[in-house]
Design a protein around this motif. Structure first.
Motif, mmCIF file in Angstrom:
data_model
loop_
_atom_site.group_PDB
_atom_site.id
_atom_site.type_symbol
_atom_site.label_atom_id
_atom_site.label_comp_id
_atom_site.label_asym_id
_atom_site.label_seq_id
_atom_site.Cartn_x
_atom_site.Cartn_y
_atom_site.Cartn_z
ATOM 1 N N ARG A 61 7.817 6.596 -9.523
ATOM 2 C CA ARG A 61 7.403 5.204 -9.317
ATOM 3 C C ARG A 61 6.278 4.771 -10.255
ATOM 4 N N ARG A 86 1.769 4.502 -5.055
ATOM 5 C CA ARG A 86 1.764 3.433 -4.060
ATOM 6 C C ARG A 86 1.647 2.063 -4.705
ATOM 7 N N CYS A 87 0.717 1.938 -5.663
ATOM 8 C CA CYS A 87 0.385 0.622 -6.211
ATOM 9 C C CYS A 87 0.393 0.621 -7.734
ATOM 10 N N GLU A 117 -1.647 9.720 -6.151
ATOM 11 C CA GLU A 117 -1.229 9.109 -4.882
ATOM 12 C C GLU A 117 -1.371 7.582 -4.946
ATOM 13 N N TRP A 157 7.967 11.242 -5.637
ATOM 14 C CA TRP A 157 7.692 9.819 -5.814
ATOM 15 C C TRP A 157 6.992 9.499 -7.138
ATOM 16 N N GLU A 215 -5.156 11.253 2.537
ATOM 17 C CA GLU A 215 -4.691 9.890 2.785
ATOM 18 C C GLU A 215 -5.883 8.937 3.026
#
Lengths: 395, 241
Positions: free
Chosen positions: B173, B84-85, B80, B170, B48
């Motif tokens: 996405r 997220r973006c 990752e 996820w 992270e």
């Protein structure tokens, strides 16, 4: 001086060829090689040896290691539970639960508090870091264990000390919002703390904290260095370290005659020659076990050894240590009672004194009868005469 | 374009990075914190932290969407970032990426780089054993960097081992065109794992890189660079193998 007996309950019945084929006596050796009936015999014998120590005034030590033939004691608190009830007189030291591979130190504190209560306050608590093979078998990150080690100790100490209901711990490595240990431990605020390490940096912190510092079979020079670091830590806190802060562990065998003792003591070296075998990926090549600065030497050595193995040539073995070498290096005390007393007195003088002697008293194919002979001779003929040892200041 | 390295940081003379440059691609290929001799901020202890520091870096590169290429461990970080973006990305390329869990609980997806003997790891890593690092021939400094990289990798990826149990659910996405490239002889993470990765990303294309193990950037640098360049420039698609 206090004497402490330790036996790791090794399982020596595996052919060397099997160990060599797996590259390790720990971590990856299939447990189908363990006959549980033989393991039970060893457990019973070792527990009986501890009870003999209890009669003779020799304190006892429970430790643990994982997934290997070097030590069948896989959970120190389990044996503490037995010793807390079955011994009646001596102190019991856990040296210790491998707290760097346990996920919840509060559970460790509960186990220790329970053993302290069952024994009516005869428990000492020791902290040890894990070896590389135990990082694998304990699924614990080998990088950053020092930090985890100290936080685990801090949390265990807090869990034993708190007596006013739940407290909260939100540390970097451990998270426990509702810690409330029952039973409260017998000793107040908690049993005495020990640790075992040869690493001077860890030793210095032990000195700051005032824990008993155990050095394992390191010989005089390294022991002096380790305890000097401890004394520096004590001074930083404005204290001087009393002799009862220092413990030395040596392989020990006492026989009726020197010759008989040296013959049996040969078996104690199994601990180093076989029990300690760990493949490079559980030791020198495992991240976190060595500083990267020494990697060129170790990586090249491992690569060369792999090439030798690939070519089908036998590995270059270490020359086995002899009993006399081990005695000369101060890692073993062996002989008749007079000889052993003299060896211990010499070593004691060389390192400036220590308050606790830890006897690693059984290893390899030593029999139960041989072990009990040594324990009796030590308890009756050596231990009473160690009380006169006076510390000598090291220049 | 941002290129995230794999188990080891890129060498200064990386043929793969040279091949990308030769194809006119402008990129940054930084060492992740703790790798390649860079300092690791004291508190950094998980993937992270690397993801967030890469997001900082992407912000520094400017407001335009970028192409993101991640290899192996860097592929995990790239995935990752992408979940997220996705709006910060134009395209995504994953090469032998780690980061997800595919098989049953008793079937490891990813070979344990630290708990297996070095010869086993080497055999699984390389299509041609000659590509394995020869520590005897490397300067001391390079071996020290290699060991530091392993230490960083172990710190960040030990448990759960080299993956994030939440990541796979996820991946839907990721809304940018994605290419998943895989060494056809990768024994660290198999091509089937790569196919499962691609299947979980909407519209992702999966391609094998022939005669390569876990590090196509070392074993087939030209082929890999060509495949990436073709995808990024939307040139005619061609088989890499």
């Amino acid at each position: 001086m206090q004497a402490w007996y330790i036996c790791e309950a090794p399982y020596p019945f595996i052919d060397r060829a099997v160990i060599d084929a797996h590259g390790s006596a720990r971590a990856n050796l299939p447990s189908r090689y363990c006959d549980p009936r033989r393991a039970a015999d060893i457990f019973h014998e070792v527990l009986d040896e501890f009870l003999l120590c209890d009669e003779l005034g020799i304190n006892v030590i429970s430790n643990e290691h994982h997934s290997g033939i070097n030590c069948l004691h896989s959970a120190s608190p389990l044996f503490l539970g037995i010793l807390a009830r079955q011994t009646r007189n001596v102190r019991i030291l856990s040296l210790g639960t491998l707290i760097t591979v346990r996920d919840d130190p509060v559970r460790v504190a509960e186990e220790y508090a329970t053993a302290d209560v069952i024994s009516r306050g005869r428990l000492d608590i020791g902290f040890v870091k894990s070896g590389g093979s135990e990082m694998a078998s304990g699924n614990a990150n080998p990088v950053g264990i020092n930090e985890r080690f100290w936080e685990a100790i801090d949390l265990i100490e807090a869990a034993l000390r708190h007596r006013d209901g739940p407290f909260s711990w939100e540390g970097r490595h451990f998270h426990h919002r509702h810690a409330n240990v029952w039973p409260s431990c017998w000793q107040n605020p908690h049993p005495p703390f020990w640790a075992a390490t040869g690493d001077p940096e860890t030793g210095r912190e032990l000195g700051r904290r005032g824990y008993v510092h155990t050095v394992f079979a390191s010989g005089a020079e390294r022991t002096i260095r380790a305890w000097d670091a401890y004394r520096e830590g004590s001074s930083e806190m404005g204290r001087s370290a009393a002799l009862d802060r220092f413990a030395y562990m040596g392989f020990t065998y006492v026989g009726e005659t020197d010759e008989e003792a040296w013959e049996v003591a040969r078996q104690l070296l199994w601990f180093l020659e076989v029990g300690d075998i760990a493949a490079p990926h559980y030791s020198s090549l495992l991240p976190g076990q060595i500083p990267p600065e020494v990697a060129p030497k170790l990586y090249r050595a491992a690569q060369a050894a792999d090439e030798v193995a690939h070519a089908g040539r036998p590995p270059q073995g270490r020359t086995p240590m002899t009993v006399q070498d081990a005695i000369a290096r101060g890692i073993m005390f062996a002989g008749n009672p007079d000889t052993v007393r003299r060896q211990i007195a010499d070593f004691h003088a060389k390192v400036g004194g220590f308050g606790h002697l830890v006897l690693m008293g059984r290893s390899g194919m030593m029999t139960h009868a041989q072990t009990e002979t040594s324990i009796r001779l030590f308890g009756r003929e050596v231990l009473p005469r160690l009380q006169e040892l006076a510390p000598r200041l090291v220049a | 374009m941002l290129v995230l390295h794999g188990l080891q940081s890129f060498n200064a003379d990386s043929v793969f990075l040279g091949a990308l440059a030769e194809r006119g691609l402008a990129f940054a290929a930084p060492a992740l914190p703790g790798f390649g001799g860079t300092p690791r901020p004291e508190q950094f202890d998980g993937v992270e932290d690397l993801v967030m520091s890469c997001l900082d870096l992407i912000d520094d590169l400017g407001p335009e969407p970028i192409a993101l290429v991640g290899l192996s461990f860097g592929g995990w970080i790239a995935a990752e970032i992408a979940v997220r973006c996705p709006h910060r990305l134009e395209r995504l390329v994953l090469v032998d990426a780690l980061g997800i869990r595919v098989n049953s609980r008793e079937t490891p997806d990813i070979l344990h780089l630290f708990n297996e003997p070095a010869p086993v790891v080497a055999h699984a890593t390389w299509a041609a054993p000659a590509h394995a690092p020869d520590f005897a021939a490397m300067p001391d400094e390079a071996v020290v960097t290699y060991a530091r990289n392993r230490e960083a990798l172990c710190r960040y990826g030990w448990r759960p081992y080299m993956h994030n149990p939440r990541l796979k659910r996820w991946l839907h996405r990721i809304s940018v065109p994605t290419l998943v490239l895989w060494g056809d002889q990768d024994g660290i993470v198999s091509p089937d794992y790569g196919r499962a990765y691609a299947d979980a990303i909407p519209g992702a294309r999966f391609e094998l890189v022939g005669n390569a193990g876990h590090h196509p950037e070392i074993e087939q640098p030209q082929l890999l660079a060509a495949a990436i360049a073709a995808f990024l420039t939307q040139a005619q698609r061609r088989e890499v193998a």
